[in-house]
Scaffold this active site. Structure first.
Site, short mmCIF file in Angstrom:
data_model
loop_
_atom_site.label_atom_id
_atom_site.label_comp_id
_atom_site.label_asym_id
_atom_site.label_seq_id
_atom_site.Cartn_x
_atom_site.Cartn_y
_atom_site.Cartn_z
N CYS A 78 1.00 -1.10 0.21
CA CYS A 78 -0.02 -0.07 0.09
C CYS A 78 0.82 1.42 0.04
CB CYS A 78 -1.13 0.06 1.14
SG CYS A 78 -2.44 1.18 0.96
N HIS A 179 -3.97 -4.70 -0.39
CA HIS A 179 -3.68 -5.47 1.08
C HIS A 179 -3.52 -6.78 0.86
CE1 HIS A 179 -3.50 -1.61 3.26
NE2 HIS A 179 -4.09 -1.07 2.69
N GLU A 181 -2.58 -8.79 3.16
CA GLU A 181 -3.03 -9.28 4.38
C GLU A 181 -4.56 -9.28 4.77
OE1 GLU A 181 -2.81 -4.87 5.13
OE2 GLU A 181 -1.85 -6.28 3.81
#
Length: 200
Positions: A78, A179, A181
């Site tokens: 990001c 992202h 994650e």
């Protein structure tokens, strides 16, 4: 050298990135200690918010100089990807300059809201090992208002009003605007690919 180190540049997503690697059976260390970061075998630079505060921490700790000189595989996530570039229009901030280009505000328009938030389709460019097993149209999770419209280093694009770079790679440096994650199995696969990545 030993281990995966997540660079603590103050990002609110540090914990979630760490947890994503933990789910893959890796125990990353969180650090902003230059000596520890210099000894790592792989580096991850997360970031959320804006490029300015991230770059301020990197400069204050001397990590900007270290990362420019390093040849350790590095993944920016990001804002961590955005500071890999030369400059961000957000606050007119100089980046690390590891990749050529400028981060600019995404254009808004009818039906195009900012920030770009939510799931969107990845379109691979070329045949990067970082995207092995990730098919065209695979969904990843984004939260951002700025991005890089085009780059010779793009390995995946996405469209929100106009195309932008969703992932990049050159040499030992890689970045994901999305992202990983928060992107389910697609994100997990991307992180696994990074752990196995041997830069050209």
């Amino acid at each position: 050298m030993s281990g995966l180190v997540i660079i603590d540049a103050g990002g609110a997503n540090l914990g979630s990135v760490r947890a994503a690697f933990t789910r893959l059976g890796v125990a990353p260390e969180l650090s902003r200690d230059p000596a520890r970061i210099a000894a790592a075998s792989r580096l991850v630079l997360p970031g959320v918010g804006a490029a300015g505060p991230v770059m301020a921490i990197l400069r204050e700790t001397g990590l900007d100089v270290l990362l420019r000189a390093s040849r350790t595989p590095l993944l920016g996530v990001c804002i961590g990807m955005q500071v890999l570039f030369e400059r961000s229009e957000e606050g007119d901030v100089g980046g690390l300059g590891l990749l050529a280009g400028t981060v600019r505000r995404l254009p808004a328009g009818p039906g195009v809201r900012l920030p770009h938030m939510g799931w969107n389709a990845l379109q691979p460019v070329g045949d990067s090992p970082l995207l092995a097993g990730i098919e065209a149209g695979a969904q990843a999770y984004f939260v951002h208002s700025y991005g890089v419209a085009a780059s010779d280093d793009a390995i995946a694009t996405c469209t929100h009003g106009q195309p932008f770079c969703a992932a990049v790679a050159r040499g030992h440096v890689a970045g994901a605007q999305f992202h990983p994650e928060r992107s389910g199995e697609v994100g997990a696969r991307f992180l696994r690919n990074f752990l196995a990545w041997t830069p050209a």
